[in-house]
Scaffold this motif. Structure first.
Motif, PDB file in Angstrom:
ATOM      1  N   LEU A 235      83.471   6.090  17.677  1.00  0.00           N
ATOM      2  CA  LEU A 235      84.793   6.259  17.093  1.00  0.00           C
ATOM      3  C   LEU A 235      85.795   5.256  17.644  1.00  0.00           C
ATOM      4  O   LEU A 235      86.810   4.981  17.009  1.00  0.00           O
ATOM      5  CB  LEU A 235      85.288   7.682  17.330  1.00  0.00           C
ATOM      6  N   SER A 236      85.497   4.679  18.807  1.00  0.00           N
ATOM      7  CA  SER A 236      86.443   3.727  19.382  1.00  0.00           C
ATOM      8  C   SER A 236      86.651   2.518  18.474  1.00  0.00           C
ATOM      9  O   SER A 236      87.672   1.847  18.557  1.00  0.00           O
ATOM     10  CB  SER A 236      85.941   3.269  20.752  1.00  0.00           C
ATOM     11  N   LYS A 239      89.641   2.996  15.294  1.00  0.00           N
ATOM     12  CA  LYS A 239      91.022   3.405  15.552  1.00  0.00           C
ATOM     13  C   LYS A 239      92.004   2.730  14.595  1.00  0.00           C
ATOM     14  O   LYS A 239      93.044   3.265  14.289  1.00  0.00           O
ATOM     15  CB  LYS A 239      91.414   3.036  16.982  1.00  0.00           C
ATOM     16  N   HIS A 258      93.802   7.609  12.736  1.00  0.00           N
ATOM     17  CA  HIS A 258      93.330   8.036  14.050  1.00  0.00           C
ATOM     18  C   HIS A 258      94.388   8.884  14.768  1.00  0.00           C
ATOM     19  O   HIS A 258      94.091   9.986  15.255  1.00  0.00           O
ATOM     20  CB  HIS A 258      92.979   6.790  14.867  1.00  0.00           C
ATOM     21  N   LEU A 262      94.153  12.842  15.736  1.00  0.00           N
ATOM     22  CA  LEU A 262      94.177  13.260  17.149  1.00  0.00           C
ATOM     23  C   LEU A 262      95.266  14.304  17.363  1.00  0.00           C
ATOM     24  O   LEU A 262      95.047  15.320  18.025  1.00  0.00           O
ATOM     25  CB  LEU A 262      94.445  12.060  18.056  1.00  0.00           C
ATOM     26  N   TYR A 268      87.946  16.126  14.320  1.00  0.00           N
ATOM     27  CA  TYR A 268      87.911  14.725  14.736  1.00  0.00           C
ATOM     28  C   TYR A 268      88.341  14.577  16.194  1.00  0.00           C
ATOM     29  O   TYR A 268      87.706  13.864  16.968  1.00  0.00           O
ATOM     30  CB  TYR A 268      88.818  13.878  13.837  1.00  0.00           C
ATOM     31  N   TYR A 272      86.165  12.922  19.054  1.00  0.00           N
ATOM     32  CA  TYR A 272      86.649  11.745  19.769  1.00  0.00           C
ATOM     33  C   TYR A 272      86.706  12.015  21.265  1.00  0.00           C
ATOM     34  O   TYR A 272      86.226  11.218  22.062  1.00  0.00           O
ATOM     35  CB  TYR A 272      88.026  11.330  19.249  1.00  0.00           C
ATOM     36  N   ASN A 273      87.262  13.143  21.613  1.00  0.00           N
ATOM     37  CA  ASN A 273      87.392  13.447  23.032  1.00  0.00           C
ATOM     38  C   ASN A 273      86.043  13.588  23.713  1.00  0.00           C
ATOM     39  O   ASN A 273      85.872  13.163  24.847  1.00  0.00           O
ATOM     40  CB  ASN A 273      88.231  14.715  23.235  1.00  0.00           C
ATOM     41  N   GLN A 275      83.270  12.008  22.824  1.00  0.00           N
ATOM     42  CA  GLN A 275      82.709  10.658  22.978  1.00  0.00           C
ATOM     43  C   GLN A 275      83.408   9.907  24.089  1.00  0.00           C
ATOM     44  O   GLN A 275      82.791   9.176  24.850  1.00  0.00           O
ATOM     45  CB  GLN A 275      82.845   9.847  21.681  1.00  0.00           C
TER      46      GLN A 275
END
Ligand SMILES: Nc1ncnc2c1ncn2[C@@H]1O[C@H](COP(=O)(O)OP(=O)(O)OP(=O)(O)O)[C@@H](O)[C@H]1O
Ligand SMILES: [Mg+2]
Length: 283
Positions: A235-236, A239, A258, A262, A268, A272-273, A275
């Motif tokens: 996911l990085s 963004k 993104h 968040l 999501y 994300y967190n 990962q």
């Protein structure tokens, strides 16, 4: 027995519908003159199942403007690859419409839809042939300069120059490229194709961090000025997408940028967190 099962299975597949009566074409005006395809893409209540009684995509709607970068994320089996298959019309929809520049993709021939796309897929494929042929691929009228420029842009030119036959080097069992180089070669191929819409299935693992950075840069430059659909595994890298579609069980369960996603603190954000936490641990 296994092989003949596949052969007979293939022979038994229904013929694809005849499309010879379809007159309209993407990239041509009504008088038949070439026009630029912009790359607006519209999904309207798309429904689909690989088997008629087993729907995979239930009701997918999204509107993408020319040049935007759309990321599709979600757990395995969510329907990400299926959406790409439908977009390129490898399968016909059960319901709803997909439009490119306002034209429904089932109103133009399949080949005409395919030629609006460049693809960079996770499993790279090179065929037996020279490096030049592998990069030029199916596009006609590609010059040596075009190929070299694309290879330089992805950082492959220098390496190719060191090969005894340069761009005429045959890729076969004896001369093969590393995994990272193959990925770069397919990116160069997509650059040369220069289609208005791009599909990226991100490479994961199997290349070192530096090569990954080079690949990421090359992919980023490829998305400039094109509508792009990115199936993201890390996911990085998404963004900066204009729109992130989060899919689960064939439905879009969240959509936004993104930062919006968040802030929402939903599916999501969790993904994300988790990962991010993993990256921290391995770093
Ligand atoms: N050719 C096929 N025939 C029948 N069912 C299929 C076919 N391809 C995919 N499916 C089913 O459709 C659903 C969505 O699959 P899809 O390949 O789109 O998932 P995905 O989101 O791309 O997953 P992944 O992250 O693992 O690539 C799954 O339930 C899968 O089993
Ligand atoms: Mg997939």
């Amino acid at each position: 027995a296994a092989a003949s099962e596949r052969v007979f299975g293939f022979l038994e597949e229904p013929e694809m519908a005849d499309e010879s009566q379809k007159q309209a074409l993407l990239g041509r005006d009504s008088a038949g003159n070439p026009i630029q395809v912009k790359g607006d893409v519209e999904f309207e209540h798309v429904r689909f199942g690989y088997e008629p009684d087993k729907p995979v995509i239930h009701d997918f709607s999204a509107s993408v403007k020319a040049g935007e970068k759309v990321a599709i994320v979600g757990p395995t089996g969510a329907g990400k690859t299926t959406m790409v298959n439908l977009l390129m019309r490898f399968y016909d929809l059960t319901g709803g419409t997909i439009r490119i520049d306002g034209v429904a993709t089932n109103e133009v021939p399949r080949w005409n839809v395919h030629s609006q796309f460049s693809m960079v897929l996770q499993d790279t494929w090179v065929f037996r042939g020279s490096i030049f042929e592998n990069v030029a691929y199916s596009k006609e009228g590609v010059t040596h300069d075009d190929v070299q420029r694309a290879c330089a842009a992805v950082g492959l030119d220098r390496y190719i120059q060191t090969l005894p036959d340069g761009y005429d080097t045959k890729l076969d069992d004896k001369t093969s490229l590393s995994q990272g180089q193959r990925q770069l070669l397919t990116i160069a191929r997509a650059m040369v194709q220069n289609a208005p819409i791009l599909i990226l299935d991100e490479a994961t693992s199997s290349v070192d961090t530096r090569t990954e950075e080079v690949i990421q840069k090359a992919m980023d430059s490829l998305t400039v000025g094109r509508t792009s659909f990115v199936i993201a595994h890390r996911l990085s890298t998404i963004k900066n997408a204009d729109m992130i579609l989060v899919m689960d069980h064939g439905d879009i369960i969240e959509r936004g940028t993104h930062d919006e996603l968040l802030a929402k603190g939903g599916f999501y954000a969790d993904l994300y967190n988790s990962q991010f936490a993993q990256t921290e641990l391995t770093a």
